[in-house]
Design an enzyme around this catalytic site. Structure first.
Site, PDB file in Angstrom:
ATOM      1  N   SER A  63      -1.336   0.004  -1.104  1.00  0.00           N
ATOM      2  CA  SER A  63      -1.123  -1.458  -0.633  1.00  0.00           C
ATOM      3  C   SER A  63      -0.269  -1.771   0.458  1.00  0.00           C
ATOM      4  O   SER A  63      -0.284  -2.686   1.127  1.00  0.00           O
ATOM      5  CB  SER A  63      -0.736  -2.368  -1.627  1.00  0.00           C
ATOM      6  OG  SER A  63      -1.677  -2.347  -2.546  1.00  0.00           O
ATOM      7  N   LYS A  66      -2.063  -3.200   3.595  1.00  0.00           N
ATOM      8  CA  LYS A  66      -2.440  -4.846   3.430  1.00  0.00           C
ATOM      9  C   LYS A  66      -1.818  -5.174   4.502  1.00  0.00           C
ATOM     10  O   LYS A  66      -2.030  -6.299   4.862  1.00  0.00           O
ATOM     11  CB  LYS A  66      -2.015  -5.192   1.989  1.00  0.00           C
ATOM     12  CG  LYS A  66      -3.078  -4.772   0.933  1.00  0.00           C
ATOM     13  CD  LYS A  66      -2.572  -5.245  -0.209  1.00  0.00           C
ATOM     14  CE  LYS A  66      -3.557  -4.599  -1.590  1.00  0.00           C
ATOM     15  NZ  LYS A  66      -2.697  -5.154  -2.988  1.00  0.00           N
ATOM     16  N   TYR A 190     -12.276  -2.206   1.169  1.00  0.00           N
ATOM     17  CA  TYR A 190     -10.954  -2.091   0.871  1.00  0.00           C
ATOM     18  C   TYR A 190     -10.278  -0.819   0.024  1.00  0.00           C
ATOM     19  O   TYR A 190      -9.300  -0.378   0.194  1.00  0.00           O
ATOM     20  CB  TYR A 190     -10.886  -3.207  -0.566  1.00  0.00           C
ATOM     21  CG  TYR A 190      -9.488  -3.438  -1.369  1.00  0.00           C
ATOM     22  CD1 TYR A 190      -8.359  -3.673  -0.536  1.00  0.00           C
ATOM     23  CD2 TYR A 190      -9.400  -2.737  -2.617  1.00  0.00           C
ATOM     24  CE1 TYR A 190      -7.367  -3.898  -1.607  1.00  0.00           C
ATOM     25  CE2 TYR A 190      -8.459  -2.670  -3.381  1.00  0.00           C
ATOM     26  CZ  TYR A 190      -7.345  -3.412  -2.833  1.00  0.00           C
ATOM     27  OH  TYR A 190      -6.090  -3.380  -3.706  1.00  0.00           O
ATOM     28  N   TYR A 241       4.872  -8.044  -5.144  1.00  0.00           N
ATOM     29  CA  TYR A 241       4.209  -8.665  -6.348  1.00  0.00           C
ATOM     30  C   TYR A 241       5.301  -9.422  -6.977  1.00  0.00           C
ATOM     31  O   TYR A 241       6.125 -10.136  -6.473  1.00  0.00           O
ATOM     32  CB  TYR A 241       3.641  -7.486  -7.143  1.00  0.00           C
ATOM     33  CG  TYR A 241       2.611  -6.718  -6.537  1.00  0.00           C
ATOM     34  CD1 TYR A 241       1.461  -7.137  -5.624  1.00  0.00           C
ATOM     35  CD2 TYR A 241       2.944  -5.225  -6.301  1.00  0.00           C
ATOM     36  CE1 TYR A 241       0.779  -6.289  -4.929  1.00  0.00           C
ATOM     37  CE2 TYR A 241       1.982  -4.504  -5.722  1.00  0.00           C
ATOM     38  CZ  TYR A 241       1.193  -4.923  -5.099  1.00  0.00           C
ATOM     39  OH  TYR A 241       0.194  -4.178  -4.204  1.00  0.00           O
ATOM     40  N   VAL A 259       1.098   1.614  -4.585  1.00  0.00           N
ATOM     41  CA  VAL A 259       1.019   2.398  -5.843  1.00  0.00           C
ATOM     42  C   VAL A 259       1.203   3.875  -5.765  1.00  0.00           C
ATOM     43  O   VAL A 259       1.127   4.712  -6.592  1.00  0.00           O
ATOM     44  CB  VAL A 259       0.120   2.009  -7.031  1.00  0.00           C
ATOM     45  CG1 VAL A 259       0.208   0.683  -7.347  1.00  0.00           C
ATOM     46  CG2 VAL A 259      -1.566   2.070  -6.229  1.00  0.00           C
TER      47      VAL A 259
HETATM   48  N1  GLU Z   1      -5.778   0.414  -4.281  1.00  0.00           N
HETATM   49  C1  GLU Z   1      -4.902  -0.205  -5.275  1.00  0.00           C
HETATM   50  C2  GLU Z   1      -5.495  -1.432  -6.183  1.00  0.00           C
HETATM   51  O1  GLU Z   1      -6.118  -1.844  -5.804  1.00  0.00           O
HETATM   52  C3  GLU Z   1      -3.645  -0.770  -4.470  1.00  0.00           C
HETATM   53  C4  GLU Z   1      -2.590  -1.359  -5.300  1.00  0.00           C
HETATM   54  C5  GLU Z   1      -1.087  -1.103  -4.753  1.00  0.00           C
HETATM   55  O2  GLU Z   1      -1.192  -0.373  -3.961  1.00  0.00           O
HETATM   56  O3  GLU Z   1      -0.257  -1.867  -5.270  1.00  0.00           O
HETATM   57  O4  GLU Z   1      -5.424  -1.019  -7.343  1.00  0.00           O
END
Ligand code: GLU
Length: 306
Positions: A63, A66, A190, A241, A259
């Site tokens: 993420s 992003k 994505y 988050y 993650v």
């Molecule tokens: N590719 C992961 C998902 O979509 C990203 C989530 C993250 O890194 O927090 O679940």
């Protein structure tokens, strides 16, 4: 301030905590990563680089990507992006679907999964997934100053096979007409952006424009200083988050986690920091990585809160 002393101090604070947390195992390819890994890189606005531990070992940035796709989407569609995604903290986990019904398919912010899927959809419009991924990859190579940077296809495939929640989010938003391309194609973009593999040095270098009023170390402009400031504001309020408040409280810098265990943190006017430690806390953020940044911010005094 002697940055080497600072990093030695950070090491003394984290060395007893290596391997803490739980490696993300809902993406099978990520479950194989050694939880005791730890790396950190600091790239200053003067172009000085400081590293520690496994700072040159590539990891899945997940993420953290992003931040970079939002930067590209703002360049592509400008402020129009805010019609399709909000800019408020969600207070919910990264993959939550609950708010989407109340908010008519408009995700709270671009850093939760639903928001990042909308951003990916924006980048896909008018292109084939291969072209969009090519654009993302060349942007990353440009800002990281490293043409060797790649996407880990195995991680992307692994997530594609198990990404049922992300598929649910995308389909749900499609039903509100907030996904404009075929769902599989948007998700393909994505999953592949999440599978970008960077090491801490490349990630700190790539993030430097956010610390440097929108410019790379070379002076080349990536975004305006106003846009850099706004992306930093979103990272501070939404980058972790439902633990974004906790990260602001403990570290006091804009940051974005993934993650894969990576975190990019920005000290405006000073430096970009990348840390990597794969064990995650209950909110899906790197446990030891957060601890390292907390120690780093305390030792440098680089909080944006004074
Ligand atoms: N590719 C992961 C998902 O979509 C990203 C989530 C993250 O890194 O927090 O679940």
């Amino acid at each position: 301030m002697d940055m080497k002393d600072v990093l030695d101090g950070v090491w003394s604070d984290v060395s007893a905590h290596l391997g803490e947390g739980k490696v993300a195992d809902y993406i099978p390819a990520l479950a194989k990563v050694d939880p005791s890994k730890f790396g950190m890189a600091v790239m200053t606005v003067d172009g000085e680089l400081f590293t520690m531990g496994d700072a040159e070992e590539p990891f899945s940035i997940q993420s953290v990507s992003k931040v970079f796709t939002l930067t590209l989407a703002l360049g592509r569609v400008g402020e129009a992006i805010w019609k399709r995604v909000g800019r408020e903290p969600s207070g919910t986990p990264f993959n939550s679907i609950v708010q989407l019904e109340h908010e008519h398919g408009i995700p709270r912010n671009p850093f939760i999964n639903a928001g990042a899927i909308v951003v990916a959809d924006t980048l896909l419009s008018g292109h084939e997934p291969r072209e969009t991924l090519g654009e993302i990859l060349s942007f990353m190579r440009h800002i990281a100053g490293d043409d060797s940077l790649t996407i880990d296809r195995e991680v992307a495939r692994s997530e594609q096979q198990t990404g049922f929640r992300n598929a649910a989010l995308a389909n749900y938003m499609f039903s509100f007409s907030n996904i404009h391309n075929p769902v599989e194609k948007t998700l393909g973009v994505y999953f592949h952006q999440c599978a970008l593999a960077l090491n801490c040095v490349q990630l700190a270098t790539a993030g430097l424009f956010l610390a440097n009023r929108g410019r790379l170390v070379s002076g080349h402009t990536v975004v305006s200083s106003e846009r850099a400031r706004r992306i930093n504001a979103l990272m501070l309020t939404c980058g972790h988050y439902d633990a974004s408040g906790d990260f602001a409280f403990r570290v006091g810098l804009p940051g974005k986690s993934g993650v894969g265990g990576g975190i990019l943190a920005i000290a405006p006017g000073k430096a970009a920091m990348a840390v990597w430690s794969p064990g995650l806390n209950a909110n899906g953020n790197s446990a030891t990585g957060t601890r390292a940044l907390e120690s780093f911010a305390r030792r440098t005094g680089w909080s944006i809160f004074g």
